[in-house]
Design an enzyme around this catalytic site. Structure first.
Site, PDB file in Angstrom:
ATOM      1  N   GLU A 195       0.804  -0.923   0.052  1.00 49.40           N
ATOM      2  CA  GLU A 195      -0.078   0.074   0.052  1.00 49.40           C
ATOM      3  C   GLU A 195       0.552   1.324  -0.057  1.00 49.40           C
ATOM      4  OE1 GLU A 195      -2.574   0.510   2.941  1.00 49.40           O
ATOM      5  OE2 GLU A 195      -2.992  -1.705   3.614  1.00 49.40           O
ATOM      6  N   LYS A 229     -15.286   4.951   5.827  1.00 50.59           N
ATOM      7  CA  LYS A 229     -13.992   4.679   6.598  1.00 50.59           C
ATOM      8  C   LYS A 229     -14.581   5.696   7.602  1.00 50.59           C
ATOM      9  CE  LYS A 229     -10.887   2.278   4.676  1.00 50.59           C
ATOM     10  NZ  LYS A 229      -9.040   2.721   4.861  1.00 50.59           N
ATOM     11  N   GLU A 266      -8.475  10.331   5.342  1.00 52.66           N
ATOM     12  CA  GLU A 266      -9.032   8.102   5.306  1.00 52.66           C
ATOM     13  C   GLU A 266     -10.134   7.909   4.188  1.00 52.66           C
ATOM     14  OE1 GLU A 266      -7.402   6.079   6.407  1.00 52.66           O
ATOM     15  OE2 GLU A 266      -5.821   7.310   7.767  1.00 52.66           O
ATOM     16  N   GLU A 295     -13.372   6.127  -0.077  1.00 50.79           N
ATOM     17  CA  GLU A 295     -14.054   5.091   0.695  1.00 50.79           C
ATOM     18  C   GLU A 295     -15.081   5.689   1.636  1.00 50.79           C
ATOM     19  OE1 GLU A 295     -12.206   0.815   1.168  1.00 50.79           O
ATOM     20  OE2 GLU A 295     -10.717   2.287   1.176  1.00 50.79           O
TER      21      GLU A 295
END
Ligand SMILES: *[C@@H]1O[C@H](CO)[C@@H](O)[C@H](O)[C@H]1NC(C)=O
Ligand SMILES: *[C@@H]1O[C@H](CO)[C@@H](O)[C@H](O)[C@H]1NC(C)=O
Ligand SMILES: *[C@@H]1O[C@H](CO)[C@@H](O)[C@H](O)[C@H]1NC(C)=O
Length: 420
Positions: A267, A324, A330, A321
């Site tokens: 990642e 999250k 984030e 996303e």
């Protein structure tokens, strides 16, 4: 008098050049991996995502955070290599071979070989959880799942490993000084590296310059021109933070005697949006980081301690996303909007040929090949500029074919000049 037949006809040159051009074009498509996280309520159907990635982007690998059968089926018969994850909470159970066999029977066997499953991750950043039960069972779980794969003779296709955050390192202010955290080094990481070496599987780390930069080191983190940093022990100069992070991992591995084990970037990424006070969090910075990242890890330049290497890399993340938890950033790491248009341009779309033109000028055959990723208008600007100018009619070098490239963010024009 008999007319002399030319040794090489113009047609054959044209043919050979187009062939060469096709080869060059194929080489230009560099693959990259992406993390396909799904903590969101606005994502497109997996089958559409898989088709889009496979057909329209240079993405050739995806990493899933679980083994969701719908996602695994979606990548069936695509060119994309898939990595699945055994969730952290299942780690203690899969140390039992019976359970590990069942896990593989349920989550792997039904999908291969039509889905190109290449890797199984056992948990995610397990050492950072500080959960003793998970940590003590991590290597045994990896070994047991590997045995289950060996029993089915699929261990050479599907490799077992686990991703780590850089929290496993200490003293990493200089890359050469970094070590694995005491306690984990000999009890967990050493047996893990030994397993990885024996099974020819990589060590996976999640380096995030985004979580390490300050106002003063933003350019260093984004691979932009900067004064760099010198490791005062090795005297090697670092011009970007990712290299320093990777070399820190390498130094720690070397101390344990495992510098030959491959490193994969599980990642890394950069968000487009943060909280109001955050600097360097915008689409431009994300575009700089991820675009430069792709070029850097695929270039073969390597790092100061690992020259000439390329790194298999998974960008975080495919989509924003929206569900999250945590700070704003984030939820905003995505490369694509839910309608699958790019959030910013980083040449991640597969170039589509939109035109080949050729014409003769004196003894030269000039072939222009245009490709584009997103916008047509800019391409036509380039085309017009080149078509109307004389920039490619420079004296030829001794070899037969010369090639010139012009690029702007969205379009690429390759020109071949052939001496006919
Ligand atoms: C492994 O799991 C199986 C099936 O759940 C169970 O029957 C067996 O007792 C377990 N073995 C050990 C050593 O725990
Ligand atoms: C930290 O790394 C430096 C070299 O970069 C080394 O001189 C120093 O001894 C290391 N400290 C520890 C505690 O390992
Ligand atoms: C890296 O590549 C360069 C240029 O090809 C070569 O001179 C050098 O020896 C290589 N280094 C290693 C460690 O392979």
């Amino acid at each position: 008098m008999e007319k002399k037949t030319p040794l090489i006809s113009l047609d054959s040159i044209l043919h050979a050049t187009l062939l060469l051009l096709a080869l060059v074009f194929i080489q230009e498509v560099q693959g990259i991996g992406v993390n396909y996280g799904t903590i969101a309520d606005n994502l497109p159907p997996p089958a559409e995502v898989a088709k889009f990635l496979s057909k329209s982007t240079i993405i050739n690998r995806v990493r899933l955070f679980d083994a969701n059968p719908e996602l695994l089926r979606a990548f069936k018969d695509t060119r994309i290599e898939v990595t699945i994850t055994v969730p952290n909470n299942q780690i203690p159970r899969v140390t039992n071979l019976t359970v590990a066999r069942e896990w593989v029977q349920t989550n792997v066997q039904p999908f291969i070989p039509s889905t190109k499953l290449v890797r199984m991750l056992v948990g995610n950043e397990v050492l950072s959880t500080a959960n003793k039960l998970l940590i003590s069972n991590l290597v045994p779980a990896m070994q047991t799942l590997h045995v289950a794969l060996v029993e089915l003779s699929i261990e050479s296709h599907i490799k077992v490993t686990t991703p780590h955050s850089l929290g496993i390192l200490v003293n990493s202010t200089t890359p050469s000084g970094a070590r694995f955290r005491q306690g984990y080094d000999t009890h967990v990481i050493k047996p893990m590296l030994s397993f990885l070496r024996d099974s020819n599987s990589p060590f996976m780390v999640n380096p995030y310059p985004f979580f390490g930069f300050s106002v003063d080191t933003l350019d260093y983190a984004l691979f932009l021109p900067n004064s760099g940093m010198v490791d005062d022990v090795t005297q090697l100069r670092y011009t970007n933070m990712l290299d320093a992070q990777l070399d820190s991992v390498y130094s720690a591995m070397k101390v344990l005697g495992f510098e030959d084990v491959e490193i994969v970037i599980g990642e890394t990424g950069w968000p487009t949006k943060g909280d109001p006070a955050q600097i360097g969090v915008d689409p431009m910075s994300a575009s700089e980081y991820n675009g430069n990242l792709i070029r850097h890890v695929t270039s073969g330049v390597g790092t100061p301690l690992m020259p000439n290497r390329t790194f298999e890399t998974y960008i975080f993340a495919l989509f924003d996303e929206n569900l999250k938890p945590g700070p704003t950033c984030e939820r905003n790491f995505g490369l694509f909007w839910p309608n699958m248009t790019p959030v910013y341009d980083i040449q991640i779309m597969r170039n589509t040929a939109i035109g080949v033109a050729h014409y003769r000028h004196k003894s030269l055959l000039i072939i222009m090949y245009a490709t584009m990723s997103t916008m047509t208008t800019s391409l036509w600007v380039v085309f017009t500029a080149v078509g109307g100018g004389k920039m490619f009619l420079k004296p030829l070098k001794p070899h037969l074919v010369t090639r010139t490239e012009m690029k702007n963010t969205n379009a690429r024009l390759t020109t071949f000049v052939v001496q006919a």
